[in-house]
Design a protein around this motif. Structure first.
Motif, PDB file in Angstrom:
ATOM      1  N   UNK A   1      -7.127 -11.091  10.372  1.00 22.77           N
ATOM      2  CA  UNK A   1      -7.623 -11.524   9.066  1.00 22.77           C
ATOM      3  C   UNK A   1      -7.712 -10.353   8.100  1.00 22.77           C
ATOM      4  N   UNK A   2      -8.333  -9.245   8.532  1.00 25.84           N
ATOM      5  CA  UNK A   2      -8.567  -8.137   7.606  1.00 25.84           C
ATOM      6  C   UNK A   2      -7.265  -7.443   7.227  1.00 25.84           C
ATOM      7  N   UNK A   3      -6.320  -7.368   8.161  1.00 31.55           N
ATOM      8  CA  UNK A   3      -5.004  -6.795   7.838  1.00 31.55           C
ATOM      9  C   UNK A   3      -4.292  -7.641   6.794  1.00 31.55           C
ATOM     10  N   UNK A   4      -4.317  -8.956   6.972  1.00 31.35           N
ATOM     11  CA  UNK A   4      -3.692  -9.857   6.000  1.00 31.35           C
ATOM     12  C   UNK A   4      -4.365  -9.744   4.644  1.00 31.35           C
ATOM     13  N   UNK A   5      -5.680  -9.616   4.644  1.00 24.87           N
ATOM     14  CA  UNK A   5      -6.414  -9.472   3.386  1.00 24.87           C
ATOM     15  C   UNK A   5      -5.982  -8.199   2.659  1.00 24.87           C
ATOM     16  N   UNK A   6      -5.813  -7.103   3.414  1.00 23.68           N
ATOM     17  CA  UNK A   6      -5.365  -5.848   2.805  1.00 23.68           C
ATOM     18  C   UNK A   6      -3.956  -5.974   2.228  1.00 23.68           C
ATOM     19  N   UNK A   7      -3.073  -6.659   2.952  1.00 25.16           N
ATOM     20  CA  UNK A   7      -1.703  -6.845   2.466  1.00 25.16           C
ATOM     21  C   UNK A   7      -1.708  -7.643   1.164  1.00 25.16           C
ATOM     22  N   UNK A   8      -2.530  -8.669   1.098  1.00 26.60           N
ATOM     23  CA  UNK A   8      -2.631  -9.464  -0.131  1.00 26.60           C
ATOM     24  C   UNK A   8      -3.186  -8.623  -1.278  1.00 26.60           C
ATOM     25  N   UNK A   9      -4.128  -7.719  -0.973  1.00 29.35           N
ATOM     26  CA  UNK A   9      -4.666  -6.828  -2.002  1.00 29.35           C
ATOM     27  C   UNK A   9      -3.587  -5.886  -2.518  1.00 29.35           C
ATOM     28  N   UNK A  10      -2.750  -5.377  -1.611  1.00 28.03           N
ATOM     29  CA  UNK A  10      -1.645  -4.503  -2.020  1.00 28.03           C
ATOM     30  C   UNK A  10      -0.689  -5.254  -2.942  1.00 28.03           C
ATOM     31  N   UNK A  11      -0.351  -6.490  -2.593  1.00 29.26           N
ATOM     32  CA  UNK A  11       0.529  -7.300  -3.436  1.00 29.26           C
ATOM     33  C   UNK A  11      -0.106  -7.566  -4.792  1.00 29.26           C
TER      34      UNK A  11
END
Length: 234
Positions: free
Chosen positions: A197-207
């Motif tokens: 979950x937290x990795x996906x959240x970070x990727x979405x923040x980068x995008x």
């Protein structure tokens, strides 16, 4: 199932109800977590955007802060007052860049309790080597030490996310790097579902930082301009 501290329990139970409701339509909890991270990102989008803008403002006032440090280098009290006045004048929040991460903490604690306590997630697989979302995603062991992939990938996304932020003040930059290292050690043995979950959240923040957050030009410094020189008539 205790679901954590009293302040965390309502969040934990709400998350569990949402995940089990989605499982009726999506039979893989890993893909449910992907959808869940997107939903959370949509909710906290304004805060993340404001955090990015706050970091940009911190970058813009760095020349003025440097000048204040030179001016009041022998008087820390005056330096602190002048710095706070400068922050107020430009609408800068020194902790604004950390606010979304701090607000995420109750949600992360709640997710930890959900993955640790609920029987529905025991042995729930995702894809590839992630065969149990309630346990660390150990790919192999080297000398008895487990190699967990998702925490390492999460740390990389945090560093990449930080590198995309505008140049930060020295103290704030050091604090963010320290938080990245701390999160890696804390999350290393956490359930793979939480790390996913937290990795996906970070990727979405980068995008979001790359494609959705507008890059506004820095405003002109509020400095007193000297009047133009008047030529003497011959």
């Amino acid at each position: 199932m205790t679901m954590g501290w009293a302040i965390i329990r309502p969040i934990s139970r709400g998350i569990m109800l949402l995940l089990t409701a989605l499982h009726k339509y999506i039979p893989n909890y890993g893909f449910i977590l992907i959808l869940f991270s997107v939903l959370v990102k949509i909710v906290v989008y304004p805060l993340t955007k404001k955090s990015y803008q706050s970091t940009r403002k911190m970058q813009e006032v760095q020349p003025q802060i440097k000048a204040l440090r030179e001016k009041h280098k022998n008087d820390p009290q005056k330096l602190n007052k002048a710095t706070m006045a400068l922050y107020k004048e430009f609408g800068v929040n020194p902790m604004g860049g950390c606010l979304p991460m701090l607000l995420q903490m109750p949600l992360l604690f709640a997710l930890f309790q959900v993955f640790r306590s609920t029987i529905e997630l025991r042995g729930a697989p995702f894809i590839f080597w992630i065969t149990d979302l309630s346990a660390p995603d150990t790919l192999m062991e080297i000398g008895g030490f487990p190699i967990n992939i998702l925490p390492l990938f999460m740390a990389v996304t945090m560093i990449l996310q930080q590198s995309m932020m505008p140049t930060q003040a020295g103290q704030q930059k050091s604090m963010m790097y320290a938080m990245n290292i701390m999160f890696l050690f804390i999350f290393y043995r956490f359930p793979s579902g939480l790390n996913l979950y937290y990795t996906l959240f970070n990727i979405l923040t980068i995008l979001q930082q790359k494609y959705l957050t507008p890059h506004t030009a820095a405003p002109a410094s509020k400095s007193v301009q000297k009047p133009p020189a008047i030529r003497k008539k011959k």
